[in-house]
Design a protein around this motif. Sequence first.
Motif, PDB file in Angstrom:
ATOM      1  N   LYS A  98     -21.230  41.020 -34.621  1.00 60.93           N
ATOM      2  CA  LYS A  98     -21.365  42.306 -33.914  1.00 60.93           C
ATOM      3  C   LYS A  98     -20.228  42.554 -32.918  1.00 60.93           C
ATOM      4  O   LYS A  98     -20.412  43.137 -31.847  1.00 60.93           O
ATOM      5  N   PHE A  99     -19.045  42.119 -33.295  1.00 60.82           N
ATOM      6  CA  PHE A  99     -17.858  42.276 -32.460  1.00 60.82           C
ATOM      7  C   PHE A  99     -17.631  43.744 -32.082  1.00 60.82           C
ATOM      8  O   PHE A  99     -17.418  44.077 -30.914  1.00 60.82           O
ATOM      9  N   VAL A 100     -17.641  44.625 -33.075  1.00 62.20           N
ATOM     10  CA  VAL A 100     -17.349  46.039 -32.822  1.00 62.20           C
ATOM     11  C   VAL A 100     -18.440  46.678 -31.982  1.00 62.20           C
ATOM     12  O   VAL A 100     -18.161  47.425 -31.039  1.00 62.20           O
ATOM     13  N   ARG A 101     -19.683  46.398 -32.299  1.00 60.96           N
ATOM     14  CA  ARG A 101     -20.786  46.992 -31.541  1.00 60.96           C
ATOM     15  C   ARG A 101     -20.695  46.646 -30.063  1.00 60.96           C
ATOM     16  O   ARG A 101     -20.832  47.517 -29.204  1.00 60.96           O
ATOM     17  N   GLN A 102     -20.446  45.395 -29.768  1.00 62.58           N
ATOM     18  CA  GLN A 102     -20.416  44.972 -28.372  1.00 62.58           C
ATOM     19  C   GLN A 102     -19.176  45.489 -27.641  1.00 62.58           C
ATOM     20  O   GLN A 102     -19.266  45.923 -26.493  1.00 62.58           O
ATOM     21  N   LEU A 103     -18.023  45.449 -28.290  1.00 62.22           N
ATOM     22  CA  LEU A 103     -16.787  45.855 -27.629  1.00 62.22           C
ATOM     23  C   LEU A 103     -16.665  47.366 -27.510  1.00 62.22           C
ATOM     24  O   LEU A 103     -16.316  47.894 -26.451  1.00 62.22           O
ATOM     25  N   TYR A 104     -16.976  48.084 -28.599  1.00 60.84           N
ATOM     26  CA  TYR A 104     -16.727  49.519 -28.632  1.00 60.84           C
ATOM     27  C   TYR A 104     -17.935  50.356 -28.224  1.00 60.84           C
ATOM     28  O   TYR A 104     -17.788  51.551 -27.987  1.00 60.84           O
ATOM     29  N   TRP A 105     -19.099  49.773 -28.147  1.00 59.47           N
ATOM     30  CA  TRP A 105     -20.294  50.557 -27.814  1.00 59.47           C
ATOM     31  C   TRP A 105     -20.856  50.174 -26.450  1.00 59.47           C
ATOM     32  O   TRP A 105     -21.129  51.022 -25.618  1.00 59.47           O
ATOM     33  N   TYR A 106     -21.007  48.860 -26.212  1.00 59.84           N
ATOM     34  CA  TYR A 106     -21.596  48.402 -24.957  1.00 59.84           C
ATOM     35  C   TYR A 106     -20.557  47.958 -23.934  1.00 59.84           C
ATOM     36  O   TYR A 106     -20.855  47.888 -22.747  1.00 59.84           O
ATOM     37  N   GLY A 107     -19.339  47.663 -24.365  1.00 55.20           N
ATOM     38  CA  GLY A 107     -18.303  47.238 -23.430  1.00 55.20           C
ATOM     39  C   GLY A 107     -17.929  48.325 -22.453  1.00 55.20           C
ATOM     40  O   GLY A 107     -17.621  48.061 -21.295  1.00 55.20           O
ATOM     41  N   ASN A 108     -17.943  49.564 -22.915  1.00 56.64           N
ATOM     42  CA  ASN A 108     -17.675  50.721 -22.061  1.00 56.64           C
ATOM     43  C   ASN A 108     -18.557  51.850 -22.556  1.00 56.64           C
ATOM     44  O   ASN A 108     -18.275  52.484 -23.572  1.00 56.64           O
ATOM     45  N   ASN A 109     -19.640  52.130 -21.835  1.00 58.78           N
ATOM     46  CA  ASN A 109     -20.611  53.110 -22.292  1.00 58.78           C
ATOM     47  C   ASN A 109     -20.022  54.502 -22.458  1.00 58.78           C
ATOM     48  O   ASN A 109     -20.557  55.322 -23.204  1.00 58.78           O
ATOM     49  N   ALA A 110     -18.942  54.789 -21.748  1.00 57.69           N
ATOM     50  CA  ALA A 110     -18.319  56.109 -21.872  1.00 57.69           C
ATOM     51  C   ALA A 110     -17.805  56.354 -23.286  1.00 57.69           C
ATOM     52  O   ALA A 110     -17.645  57.492 -23.714  1.00 57.69           O
TER      53      ALA A 110
END
Length: 328
Positions: free
Chosen positions: A122-134
């Motif tokens: 879930k690399f993309v989910r965590q980095l691109y979705w939850y890493g910066n909510n904006a």
Amino acid sequence: MMLKQLPVMILGSLLALPVLAEQNDVKGSSDHPLVSRFPDTHIKSYHTSEYDEFLVATGPRESGADLPPVLRLEGKVTTIGYEANEKKYSPLQVFRNYEKAFAEAGFTPIFTCQNDQECGDKFVRQLYWYGNNARQGRDKGLDAPNLHGDRYRYYFWSGKVDAQGKEVYASLLVAQYTGAQFPTKVVLDIGEIESLDDDLISINLDGMSKAIAETGKVELDGVLFDTAKTTLKPESAEVVATIADYLKQNPSNSFYVVGHTDSQGDFNFNMKLSEGRAATVASTLVNEYGIDAKRLVPVGVGPVSPVRSNTSDTGRSENRRVELVLAD
């Protein structure tokens, strides 16, 4: 290497076809001066900020970790989401062209991987979705929450170049749904390290007193937060101390502490964010400066009361604010 030379080098290393502005590009968007688009693609989402935080992944995500290891950087940020006009372009084809372009432009790779097997679960989910909510309202069509497992093929690359004495970082994500039912998508992030001009705003006792006497409220210039979070930045301490001094000198007045956001991103998230930031200011005044909690009521109104249009960086910056509003 001069910064102005990079566009020629990038363009020369992509496919030898004319890169024309696409009629389907989202309004107000453009390619970044450093990196051209892959031919036969259009811009589906676009965001730029004069100064913001950005994350650059430096390794795979470990199981159970909130994020992969990242560099937390600050400066000018541009995020461009591209989509191929046809399904025939594989993510590998697009990725290799960008990879070659970055190499010829002098970028040094930081981290590269493909799919969850190399990038981490879930690399993309965590980095691109939850890493910066904006980003949740920014990278349209990426489907980041579901981009893991066998559903997608994806490739990630991050790197750095020094140009005109400035550090420039880039992150690239190229993905396509398994089976090529949908066109390949690209998310390109360019972050240019810059020092914040922190002399743009100030607040003092006289100014606060005058504003509240005339309008019943004052904007708390200099109260700054980490991106998409409720954490006060250390440079806000002097301003908060000034607010506390004012409150101590006016002990009979009570106030609403009102948090505001710009309109980007999810509405419900912005409402919670604005309320959380207002609560942080109030609790800091209570816990660190001894202000009576009954005198401060935190309120979050999200993006519903802008002072400027949200169509520009300047307008969005002014809309992200905290105000002290007289309650009695």
